[in-house]
Write a protein that holds these residues in place. Sequence first.
Motif, PDB file in Angstrom:
ATOM      1  N   VAL A  85       0.835  -1.206   0.000  1.00  0.00           N
ATOM      2  CA  VAL A  85       0.000   0.000   0.000  1.00  0.00           C
ATOM      3  C   VAL A  85       0.866   1.251   0.000  1.00  0.00           C
ATOM      4  CG1 VAL A  85      -1.665   1.324   1.359  1.00  0.00           C
ATOM      5  CG2 VAL A  85      -1.954  -1.135   1.105  1.00  0.00           C
ATOM      6  N   LEU A  86       1.916   1.288   0.814  1.00  0.00           N
ATOM      7  CA  LEU A  86       2.762   2.475   0.906  1.00  0.00           C
ATOM      8  C   LEU A  86       3.478   2.773  -0.404  1.00  0.00           C
ATOM      9  CD1 LEU A  86       4.376   2.021   4.446  1.00  0.00           C
ATOM     10  CD2 LEU A  86       2.714   3.750   3.772  1.00  0.00           C
ATOM     11  N   VAL A  87       3.906   1.725  -1.110  1.00  0.00           N
ATOM     12  CA  VAL A  87       4.693   1.923  -2.326  1.00  0.00           C
ATOM     13  C   VAL A  87       3.803   2.093  -3.554  1.00  0.00           C
ATOM     14  CG1 VAL A  87       6.415   0.883  -3.848  1.00  0.00           C
ATOM     15  CG2 VAL A  87       6.653   0.679  -1.378  1.00  0.00           C
ATOM     16  N   ARG A  88       2.718   1.332  -3.640  1.00  0.00           N
ATOM     17  CA  ARG A  88       1.924   1.295  -4.861  1.00  0.00           C
ATOM     18  C   ARG A  88       0.679   2.174  -4.833  1.00  0.00           C
ATOM     19  NH1 ARG A  88       2.923  -3.152  -8.063  1.00  0.00           N
ATOM     20  NH2 ARG A  88       5.174  -3.518  -8.077  1.00  0.00           N
ATOM     21  N   ALA A  89       0.158   2.491  -3.668  1.00  0.00           N
ATOM     22  CA  ALA A  89      -1.124   3.207  -3.614  1.00  0.00           C
ATOM     23  C   ALA A  89      -0.996   4.681  -3.949  1.00  0.00           C
ATOM     24  CB  ALA A  89      -1.760   3.049  -2.229  1.00  0.00           C
ATOM     25  N   GLY A  90       0.236   5.212  -3.963  1.00  0.00           N
ATOM     26  CA  GLY A  90       0.409   6.625  -4.266  1.00  0.00           C
ATOM     27  C   GLY A  90      -0.103   7.513  -3.145  1.00  0.00           C
ATOM     28  N   ARG A  91      -0.539   8.717  -3.524  1.00  0.00           N
ATOM     29  CA  ARG A  91      -1.068   9.654  -2.526  1.00  0.00           C
ATOM     30  C   ARG A  91      -2.544   9.369  -2.290  1.00  0.00           C
ATOM     31  NH1 ARG A  91       2.735  11.631   0.293  1.00  0.00           N
ATOM     32  NH2 ARG A  91       1.190  13.147   1.012  1.00  0.00           N
ATOM     33  N   PHE A  92      -2.924   9.188  -1.038  1.00  0.00           N
ATOM     34  CA  PHE A  92      -4.322   8.994  -0.693  1.00  0.00           C
ATOM     35  C   PHE A  92      -4.580   9.650   0.657  1.00  0.00           C
ATOM     36  CE2 PHE A  92      -1.927   5.345   0.823  1.00  0.00           C
ATOM     37  CZ  PHE A  92      -2.344   5.210   2.134  1.00  0.00           C
ATOM     38  N   ARG A  93      -5.848   9.895   0.909  1.00  0.00           N
ATOM     39  CA  ARG A  93      -6.217  10.564   2.155  1.00  0.00           C
ATOM     40  C   ARG A  93      -5.854   9.671   3.350  1.00  0.00           C
ATOM     41  NH1 ARG A  93      -9.783  14.653   3.207  1.00  0.00           N
ATOM     42  NH2 ARG A  93     -10.529  14.560   1.041  1.00  0.00           N
ATOM     43  N   LEU A  97      -0.914   9.594   8.124  1.00  0.00           N
ATOM     44  CA  LEU A  97      -1.290   8.919   9.367  1.00  0.00           C
ATOM     45  C   LEU A  97      -0.996   7.425   9.287  1.00  0.00           C
ATOM     46  CD1 LEU A  97      -2.656   8.924  12.151  1.00  0.00           C
ATOM     47  CD2 LEU A  97      -4.855   8.677  10.967  1.00  0.00           C
ATOM     48  N   PHE A  98      -1.286   6.830   8.137  1.00  0.00           N
ATOM     49  CA  PHE A  98      -1.060   5.392   7.968  1.00  0.00           C
ATOM     50  C   PHE A  98       0.428   5.052   8.080  1.00  0.00           C
ATOM     51  CE2 PHE A  98      -0.240   1.730   5.139  1.00  0.00           C
ATOM     52  CZ  PHE A  98      -1.030   0.788   5.775  1.00  0.00           C
ATOM     53  N   SER A  99       1.275   5.797   7.383  1.00  0.00           N
ATOM     54  CA  SER A  99       2.715   5.542   7.449  1.00  0.00           C
ATOM     55  C   SER A  99       3.259   5.811   8.848  1.00  0.00           C
ATOM     56  CB  SER A  99       3.455   6.395   6.419  1.00  0.00           C
ATOM     57  OG  SER A  99       3.244   7.783   6.674  1.00  0.00           O
ATOM     58  N   GLY A 100       2.716   6.841   9.516  1.00  0.00           N
ATOM     59  CA  GLY A 100       3.147   7.121  10.880  1.00  0.00           C
ATOM     60  C   GLY A 100       2.794   6.001  11.837  1.00  0.00           C
ATOM     61  N   MET A 101       1.611   5.407  11.656  1.00  0.00           N
ATOM     62  CA  MET A 101       1.202   4.288  12.508  1.00  0.00           C
ATOM     63  C   MET A 101       2.035   3.037  12.222  1.00  0.00           C
ATOM     64  SD  MET A 101      -2.937   4.783  12.381  1.00  0.00           S
ATOM     65  CE  MET A 101      -3.273   3.349  13.405  1.00  0.00           C
ATOM     66  N   ILE A 102       2.505   2.888  10.970  1.00  0.00           N
ATOM     67  CA  ILE A 102       3.351   1.754  10.629  1.00  0.00           C
ATOM     68  C   ILE A 102       4.723   1.890  11.275  1.00  0.00           C
ATOM     69  CG2 ILE A 102       4.580   0.604   8.740  1.00  0.00           C
ATOM     70  CD1 ILE A 102       1.678  -0.173   8.870  1.00  0.00           C
ATOM     71  N   TYR A 103       5.294   3.103  11.218  1.00  0.00           N
ATOM     72  CA  TYR A 103       6.660   3.299  11.685  1.00  0.00           C
ATOM     73  C   TYR A 103       6.758   3.631  13.172  1.00  0.00           C
ATOM     74  CZ  TYR A 103       7.674   3.489   6.694  1.00  0.00           C
ATOM     75  OH  TYR A 103       7.779   3.179   5.364  1.00  0.00           O
ATOM     76  N   ALA A 138       3.227  -9.914  16.826  1.00  0.00           N
ATOM     77  CA  ALA A 138       2.877  -9.579  15.443  1.00  0.00           C
ATOM     78  C   ALA A 138       2.664  -8.082  15.274  1.00  0.00           C
ATOM     79  CB  ALA A 138       1.624 -10.343  15.028  1.00  0.00           C
ATOM     80  N   THR A 139       2.137  -7.434  16.309  1.00  0.00           N
ATOM     81  CA  THR A 139       1.857  -5.995  16.233  1.00  0.00           C
ATOM     82  C   THR A 139       3.133  -5.182  16.103  1.00  0.00           C
ATOM     83  OG1 THR A 139      -0.165  -6.245  17.534  1.00  0.00           O
ATOM     84  CG2 THR A 139       0.817  -4.049  17.448  1.00  0.00           C
ATOM     85  N   PHE A 140       4.141  -5.490  16.931  1.00  0.00           N
ATOM     86  CA  PHE A 140       5.331  -4.641  16.896  1.00  0.00           C
ATOM     87  C   PHE A 140       6.354  -5.088  15.843  1.00  0.00           C
ATOM     88  CE2 PHE A 140       7.283  -7.882  19.609  1.00  0.00           C
ATOM     89  CZ  PHE A 140       8.614  -7.843  19.221  1.00  0.00           C
ATOM     90  N   SER A 141       6.280  -6.332  15.378  1.00  0.00           N
ATOM     91  CA  SER A 141       7.268  -6.792  14.399  1.00  0.00           C
ATOM     92  C   SER A 141       6.829  -6.572  12.955  1.00  0.00           C
ATOM     93  CB  SER A 141       7.588  -8.275  14.626  1.00  0.00           C
ATOM     94  OG  SER A 141       6.439  -9.069  14.489  1.00  0.00           O
ATOM     95  N   MET A 142       5.534  -6.347  12.722  1.00  0.00           N
ATOM     96  CA  MET A 142       5.090  -6.151  11.342  1.00  0.00           C
ATOM     97  C   MET A 142       5.667  -4.878  10.735  1.00  0.00           C
ATOM     98  SD  MET A 142       1.165  -4.772  11.609  1.00  0.00           S
ATOM     99  CE  MET A 142       1.262  -4.152   9.933  1.00  0.00           C
ATOM    100  N   CYS A 143       5.969  -3.877  11.573  1.00  0.00           N
ATOM    101  CA  CYS A 143       6.534  -2.647  11.028  1.00  0.00           C
ATOM    102  C   CYS A 143       7.942  -2.892  10.489  1.00  0.00           C
ATOM    103  CB  CYS A 143       6.541  -1.552  12.089  1.00  0.00           C
ATOM    104  SG  CYS A 143       7.518  -1.941  13.546  1.00  0.00           S
ATOM    105  N   TYR A 144       8.700  -3.788  11.115  1.00  0.00           N
ATOM    106  CA  TYR A 144      10.031  -4.127  10.608  1.00  0.00           C
ATOM    107  C   TYR A 144       9.922  -4.837   9.258  1.00  0.00           C
ATOM    108  CZ  TYR A 144      11.740  -3.035  15.297  1.00  0.00           C
ATOM    109  OH  TYR A 144      12.046  -2.396  16.475  1.00  0.00           O
ATOM    110  N   VAL A 145       8.949  -5.735   9.154  1.00  0.00           N
ATOM    111  CA  VAL A 145       8.729  -6.406   7.865  1.00  0.00           C
ATOM    112  C   VAL A 145       8.348  -5.388   6.802  1.00  0.00           C
ATOM    113  CG1 VAL A 145       7.371  -8.148   6.666  1.00  0.00           C
ATOM    114  CG2 VAL A 145       8.020  -8.511   9.045  1.00  0.00           C
ATOM    115  N   SER A 146       7.505  -4.447   7.164  1.00  0.00           N
ATOM    116  CA  SER A 146       7.067  -3.426   6.211  1.00  0.00           C
ATOM    117  C   SER A 146       8.235  -2.602   5.690  1.00  0.00           C
ATOM    118  CB  SER A 146       6.028  -2.516   6.873  1.00  0.00           C
ATOM    119  OG  SER A 146       5.629  -1.487   6.003  1.00  0.00           O
TER     120      SER A 146
END
Length: 270
Positions: A85-93, A97-103, A138-146
Amino acid sequence: MRKPSWFNVVSLTLGFAFLYIPMIILVIYSFNESKLVAVWGGFSTKWYGELMQNEAFLDAAWVTLKVGVISSTIATVLGTMAAFVLVRAGRFRGRTLFSGMIYAPLVMPEVITGLSLLLLFIAVGMDRGVATIVLAHATFSMCYVSVVVSSRMASFDESLEEAALDLGCTPWDAFKSVTLPIIAPAVASGWLLAFTLSLDDLVIASFTAGPSATTLPIKIYSSVRLGVSPEINALSTLIIGLVTIGVLVASITSKRAIQKQKRDELLAVH
């Protein structure tokens, strides 16, 4: 080739000595006959036999492996989807916030993450056990995978996927047949990273574990608080051995893959 200076040699020697000498001492004393950790009583392997008969450590190791495999698999699936989603979805509303929650979990103190998850599980009435540890890891390690997968997808040539679509593939077939094989090394690296983080975690697991589920780091920590026993030295030596074997296998496999790639390039040229 530039000759290394004496300062660099001394610095590296002291750094490696500070890192590995304690491990070497631990391995040596795991073969100690005496019950006293700091007193050498002769060579013996009896503590490895005692360790294999210790049901508490064996149960904790089984819980740790089970949690690591399940949580890293979930984290890999979710992290790969987030990276896509981060790489392919481009700019979206809501992208910021989504990237901040991931990182955010990358810089969030583990105590805060563990406490917040504990309060969540209490609020929803979920009993603490293997399931809560799996969800927490899974919650805290998925961001590393991302992060790992998104870095690979950022350099991915999308024209290959477009060619597959032009040849009649559906988007899912194109992803499965073209994109996934190319990003597979990054996905595998993300899974291994998540698995390693799960095996190593103590803080978050101590908040989310229950009486029926104790991971190996929690068991070791609780045992060390009562005093270091030769069984813990034996367990630590086994872990060091497994890590060493894994690193050697990975290095040999990587070296052979590079050599094979060079041979294929030479054959293609000729």
